[in-house]
Design a protein around this motif. Structure first.
Motif, PDB file in Angstrom:
ATOM      1  N   GLY A 145      46.929 -42.396  34.417  1.00 30.96           N
ATOM      2  CA  GLY A 145      47.403 -43.733  34.749  1.00 30.96           C
ATOM      3  C   GLY A 145      47.867 -44.471  33.498  1.00 30.96           C
ATOM      4  N   PHE A 146      47.836 -45.792  33.581  1.00 29.60           N
ATOM      5  CA  PHE A 146      48.269 -46.631  32.448  1.00 29.60           C
ATOM      6  C   PHE A 146      47.071 -46.874  31.539  1.00 29.60           C
ATOM      7  N   GLY A 147      47.200 -46.476  30.272  1.00 27.53           N
ATOM      8  CA  GLY A 147      46.115 -46.673  29.310  1.00 27.53           C
ATOM      9  C   GLY A 147      46.119 -48.085  28.754  1.00 27.53           C
ATOM     10  N   ALA A 148      45.260 -48.910  29.276  1.00 28.52           N
ATOM     11  CA  ALA A 148      45.226 -50.324  28.865  1.00 28.52           C
ATOM     12  C   ALA A 148      44.081 -50.552  27.891  1.00 28.52           C
ATOM     13  N   THR A 149      44.419 -50.675  26.595  1.00 25.44           N
ATOM     14  CA  THR A 149      43.382 -50.991  25.596  1.00 25.44           C
ATOM     15  C   THR A 149      42.858 -52.412  25.763  1.00 25.44           C
ATOM     16  N   SER A 150      43.678 -53.298  26.312  1.00 19.30           N
ATOM     17  CA  SER A 150      43.215 -54.667  26.549  1.00 19.30           C
ATOM     18  C   SER A 150      42.101 -54.691  27.587  1.00 19.30           C
ATOM     19  N   PHE A 151      42.200 -53.811  28.606  1.00 19.32           N
ATOM     20  CA  PHE A 151      41.132 -53.734  29.602  1.00 19.32           C
ATOM     21  C   PHE A 151      39.897 -53.055  29.035  1.00 19.32           C
ATOM     22  N   ILE A 152      40.099 -52.013  28.245  1.00 24.41           N
ATOM     23  CA  ILE A 152      38.951 -51.296  27.658  1.00 24.41           C
ATOM     24  C   ILE A 152      38.174 -52.207  26.709  1.00 24.41           C
ATOM     25  N   SER A 198      40.116 -70.233  21.464  1.00 21.99           N
ATOM     26  CA  SER A 198      41.166 -69.705  22.343  1.00 21.99           C
ATOM     27  C   SER A 198      42.395 -69.277  21.549  1.00 21.99           C
ATOM     28  N   ALA A 199      42.730 -70.018  20.498  1.00 20.83           N
ATOM     29  CA  ALA A 199      43.868 -69.620  19.664  1.00 20.83           C
ATOM     30  C   ALA A 199      43.606 -68.283  18.977  1.00 20.83           C
ATOM     31  N   ILE A 200      42.377 -68.077  18.502  1.00 23.39           N
ATOM     32  CA  ILE A 200      42.036 -66.793  17.873  1.00 23.39           C
ATOM     33  C   ILE A 200      42.064 -65.665  18.898  1.00 23.39           C
ATOM     34  N   PHE A 201      41.483 -65.897  20.067  1.00 18.85           N
ATOM     35  CA  PHE A 201      41.464 -64.865  21.112  1.00 18.85           C
ATOM     36  C   PHE A 201      42.871 -64.526  21.595  1.00 18.85           C
ATOM     37  N   SER A 202      43.732 -65.516  21.682  1.00 19.30           N
ATOM     38  CA  SER A 202      45.092 -65.247  22.153  1.00 19.30           C
ATOM     39  C   SER A 202      45.859 -64.375  21.161  1.00 19.30           C
ATOM     40  N   MET A 203      45.666 -64.581  19.862  1.00 23.12           N
ATOM     41  CA  MET A 203      46.330 -63.722  18.885  1.00 23.12           C
ATOM     42  C   MET A 203      45.793 -62.297  18.936  1.00 23.12           C
ATOM     43  N   ILE A 204      44.493 -62.154  19.147  1.00 21.71           N
ATOM     44  CA  ILE A 204      43.929 -60.806  19.326  1.00 21.71           C
ATOM     45  C   ILE A 204      44.526 -60.164  20.575  1.00 21.71           C
ATOM     46  N   GLY A 205      44.660 -60.941  21.637  1.00 19.54           N
ATOM     47  CA  GLY A 205      45.234 -60.417  22.871  1.00 19.54           C
ATOM     48  C   GLY A 205      46.679 -59.986  22.707  1.00 19.54           C
ATOM     49  N   VAL A 206      47.466 -60.744  21.922  1.00 18.81           N
ATOM     50  CA  VAL A 206      48.860 -60.347  21.678  1.00 18.81           C
ATOM     51  C   VAL A 206      48.912 -58.978  21.002  1.00 18.81           C
ATOM     52  N   LEU A 245      47.819 -56.222  23.642  1.00 18.62           N
ATOM     53  CA  LEU A 245      48.850 -56.014  24.657  1.00 18.62           C
ATOM     54  C   LEU A 245      50.084 -55.338  24.068  1.00 18.62           C
ATOM     55  N   LEU A 246      50.388 -55.650  22.817  1.00 19.15           N
ATOM     56  CA  LEU A 246      51.499 -54.969  22.162  1.00 19.15           C
ATOM     57  C   LEU A 246      51.188 -53.487  21.950  1.00 19.15           C
ATOM     58  N   VAL A 247      49.941 -53.172  21.637  1.00 21.81           N
ATOM     59  CA  VAL A 247      49.522 -51.767  21.515  1.00 21.81           C
ATOM     60  C   VAL A 247      49.633 -51.057  22.860  1.00 21.81           C
ATOM     61  N   ASP A 248      49.279 -51.745  23.946  1.00 16.67           N
ATOM     62  CA  ASP A 248      49.404 -51.157  25.285  1.00 16.67           C
ATOM     63  C   ASP A 248      50.849 -50.760  25.590  1.00 16.67           C
ATOM     64  N   MET A 249      51.787 -51.574  25.182  1.00 17.80           N
ATOM     65  CA  MET A 249      53.184 -51.284  25.455  1.00 17.80           C
ATOM     66  C   MET A 249      53.732 -50.183  24.560  1.00 17.80           C
ATOM     67  N   ILE A 293      53.098 -55.845  33.422  1.00 21.80           N
ATOM     68  CA  ILE A 293      51.945 -56.753  33.381  1.00 21.80           C
ATOM     69  C   ILE A 293      51.561 -57.072  31.936  1.00 21.80           C
ATOM     70  N   SER A 294      51.611 -56.052  31.067  1.00 22.07           N
ATOM     71  CA  SER A 294      51.257 -56.282  29.660  1.00 22.07           C
ATOM     72  C   SER A 294      52.243 -57.238  28.991  1.00 22.07           C
ATOM     73  N   ALA A 295      53.532 -57.082  29.308  1.00 20.43           N
ATOM     74  CA  ALA A 295      54.534 -57.986  28.728  1.00 20.43           C
ATOM     75  C   ALA A 295      54.318 -59.417  29.214  1.00 20.43           C
TER      76      ALA A 295
END
Length: 249
Positions: free
Chosen positions: A69-76, A116-124, A127-131, A150-152
């Protein structure tokens, strides 16, 4: 009747200084109230999107029938959940802080927006790694297309969350700094003359100025000069009698 114009002028000067010190605090508070309500609601929507689409990414992460399936590091890593919850909490604190300006709520909103600003940068980054890492030929095609879409979308919402958190943190910092500076200035400022006069007036020990007293003393002295004293009249009478007796002799 004596009027004390100095008291009223000092009171008016004190009121003018208070009115000139307040507009900065009022402007920063008004900006925070206007922006925090709308941006807080957007933060809550972004947080709900992260949690909901994170569950979908987790379902697509499984392999069925030997097809990956889709390997989502953000979910892991769990970003979709702890990031989404932090966004929801930030928005939930920003909305009541805009309605009721309280130092505790504003400081709490400031702290959560920084997190939240720190978490959002980690999330970017996640999600970029997922893509980037997904796209192998042995992966399920539909899971791959859906996962990248979804990742984008989540990456764009994370960037938006970073901007919103920075804006709200900026406004909250302005409100806190202005209130702190105002409290320090009011604590260090000595009591003005108008305050001293008002306290004396309330206590019943108001002292009149010296100028009216001097004017009264001058008028009394002028009146005393115009009136003949009884001792002076007697002296003049004795002098007249002595001169008459001298002439007769």
């Amino acid at each position: 009747m004596v009027t004390y114009t100095g008291i009223y002028s000092n009171i008016q000067e004190g009121q003018a200084s208070i009115q000139t010190a307040n507009p900065t605090i009022q402007d920063s508070t008004t900006k925070f109230k206007e922006e925090a309500k709308t941006l807080g609601a957007i933060q809550i929507i972004i947080g709900v999107m992260h949690v909901g689409f994170g569950i979908i990414l987790g379902l697509m992460n499984t392999s069925i029938g030997g097809v990956l399936g889709f390997g989502a590091t953000s979910f892991i890593s769990g970003y979709n959940f702890w990031g989404g919850i932090s966004f929801i909490v930030s928005g939930s604190l920003s909305i009541p802080a805009s309605k009721m300006v309280s130092p505790c709520l504003i400081k709490g909103s400031l702290g959560m927006n920084i997190v939240s600003a720190i978490f959002s940068m980690i999330g970017v980054i996640l999600l970029l790694v997922d893509m980037i890492i997904n796209g192998n030929p042995w992966q399920d095609y539909w899971a791959l297309i859906s996962g990248k879409g979804i990742s984008a979308m989540l990456m764009i919402s994370a960037i938006l969350e970073f901007c919103i958190a920075c804006v709200l943190a900026h406004f909250a910092t302005q409100v806190i700094s202005n209130h702190t500076a105002n409290s320090i200035e009011s604590a260090q400022k000595p009591a003005s003359r108008s305050d001293a006069v008002c306290t004396q007036a309330h206590s019943g020990h108001l002292r009149p100025p010296l100028e009216p007293v001097k004017q009264r003393d001058c008028t009394q002295s002028q009146g005393a000069r115009g009136r003949p004293t009884p001792g002076a009249g007697r002296a003049r009478g004795s002098n007249l009698l002595a001169s008459q007796t001298f002439n007769q002799a």
